[in-house]
Design an enzyme around this catalytic site. Structure first.
Site: not given
Length: 341
Positions: A66-67, A295-297
Site C-alpha cells: 500500500n505504502s 497509516g500506510d498512505a
C-alpha cells in the site's frame, strides 16, 4: 530528479477482501474494531462469508505494498518504486500482479507453488476498520529469493528502503540482510511498528532491526504497546516518540526520526531530542468512508517527498495529504492523478 528504483519495499502482499459489516459480525468472529491481527482457525469462515456479501471489494494490498503504491502515485515516475513479497500461483496472485503493474510499481514477487495468495479481511464499521490477515503464501517468502541476482539488484539500486513490521513475522533474516546493506552503503532504512501484536510477540526481532531504522513510523496504539512492552511506564506519545528516536543506532550516517500518527489528532514527530506536532486536515464525519490504509498512505506520502530530498515538514505534509485522500475512499485506493502541490 527521481531515479528508477529509488524506493524499495518488502512485505506481505495480501489481497484485501473489504466489506461493510455490523457489530454482530465482529462479535461472531471475536474481532475488535481498529485492530490488526493474524487469522486463527476461528476466523477462517469469515473470508467465505465476506466474499458472498453484496458490497464486497477486492483490492491489492498488504501494508508495505500500500505504502509503495501511494509513493508511486505521488511520484508519477514509472518504475520509481519496486517491491518484493510472496504470492501464490492463483487467480488472486494474477490480480495482484495486474494491479501492481497498473500502479507503475516494479514488482518482483516470489511465487509459491502450493500456498494460495494471502488475503486480508477488512471489516468496515462506520468508517472504522479491523484487519484479519490470512498470510498463506505471504508467509512463504524465501530468503533465497532475495539473494537472486535480479532481485538483489533492486536492493542495490534503491537509496531508500521501507519494510512494514509485519514482515518480521515472515523473514527477519531478509530484513537483517537489507538493513545491514543500507547501513554499510549510507542508504536510508525505514520501518513501521505496524501492530500491537508485533511489538508484543515479535519484540526480539523488532529490537534487532531497530538500530538500523533511520525513520520509525507507527500509530498511537502501537506506540503505547511498545512503551508498555519495554517497561517505560508512560502513555505520553511525545515521550514515547522521543525515546524511540534516541534508541542506539547501528550507523551514524543519519539520526533517527520517529513519526506517530494519531487518527484525527496531530502527527507527532521526534528528532534531535525535540518534538514537533503537525495537525491533520480536518474531515467531517460524513466524508469518512474507510480508515483502512490511512497509516500506510501516510508513510507512502512521506516517502514520496523524502526520496526527493525535501525537508521533513514537506514529507509530513504529503503524508497527511495522502491519508486524507485515502480515508475518503474505500480501501487503499486513490484517484488517477494527485493534486498535491
Amino acid at each position: 530528479m527521481v531515479s528508477e528504483g529509488i524506493l524499495l519495499g518488502m512485505g506481505n502482499p495480501l489481497l484485501d477482501i473489504s466489506a461493510a459489516v455490523d457489530e454482530a459480525f465482529l462479535q461472531k468472529y471475536d474481532v475488535k474494531l481498529n485492530n490488526a491481527i493474524l487469522a486463527e482457525e476461528k476466523h477462517l469462515p469469515m473470508y467465505e462469508e465476506m466474499t458472498g456479501m453484496d458490497n464486497v471489494e477486492y483490492i491489492a494490498g498488504g501494508a508495505t505494498q500500500n505504502s509503495i503504491k501511494v509513493a508511486q502515485w505521488l511520484l508519477q515516475v514509472p518504475g520509481a518504486t519496486s517491491y518484493m513479497g510472496c504470492i501464490g500461483k492463483d487467480k488472486f496472485g494474477g490480480e495482484m500482479k495486474k494491479n501492481a503493474k497498473l500502479a507503475g510499481v516494479n514488482v518482483h514477487y516470489c511465487e509459491d507453488e502450493v500456498a494460495p495468495t494471502g488475503t486480508c479481511a477488512v471489516c468496515v464499521v462506520g468508517g472504522e476498520r479491523s484487519l484479519i490477515a490470512n498470510l498463506s503464501a505471504a508467509n512463504c517468502y524465501k530468503f533465497e529469493h532475495l539473494k537472486r541476482p535480479e532481485n538483489w539488484a533492486l536492493v542495490e539500486k534503491a537509496k531508500f528502503i521501507y519494510i512494514a513490521g509485519f514482515f518480521l513475522t515472515v523473514s527477519p533474516e531478509s530484513i537483517q540482510l537489507v538493513a545491514e546493506h543500507a547501513a554499510k552503503n549510507n542508504k536510508v532504512f525505514t520501518m513501521n511498528l505496524s501492530a500491537p501484536f508485533i511489538c508484543e510477540f515479535f519484540k526480539d526481532a523488532q529490537e534487532k532491526a531497530l538500530p538500523y531504522m533511520d525513520f520509525v513510523f507507527g500509530n498511537e496504539t502501537e506506540a503505547r504497546t511498545f512503551s508498555r512492552v519495554h517497561g517505560w511506564e508512560t502513555d505520553d506519545i511525545e515521550e514515547i516518540a522521543l525515546k524511540i528516536s534516541q534508541w542506539p543506532k547501528a550507523s551514524g550516517t543519519y539520526k533517527r526520526t520517529t513519526l506517530i500518527t494519531q487518527g484525527a489528532d496531530p502527527v507527532v514527530v521526534a528528532e534531535d531530542g525535540k518534538v514537533k506536532k503537525f495537525p491533520v486536515i480536518p474531515l467531517p464525519k460524513e466524508k469518512l468512508v474507510d480508515t483502512n490504509g490511512a497509516g500506510d498512505a501516510f508513510v507512502g506520502g512521506f516517502l514520496s517527498q523524502l526520496v526527493q530530498g525535501n525537508p521533513i515538514e514537506e514529507c509530513v505534509r504529503a503524508g497527511i495529504y495522502a491519508s486524507n485522500v485515502i480515508i475518503q475512499r474505500s480501501g487503499c485506493t486513490y484517484p488517477e492523478k494527485p493534486d498535491f502541490n
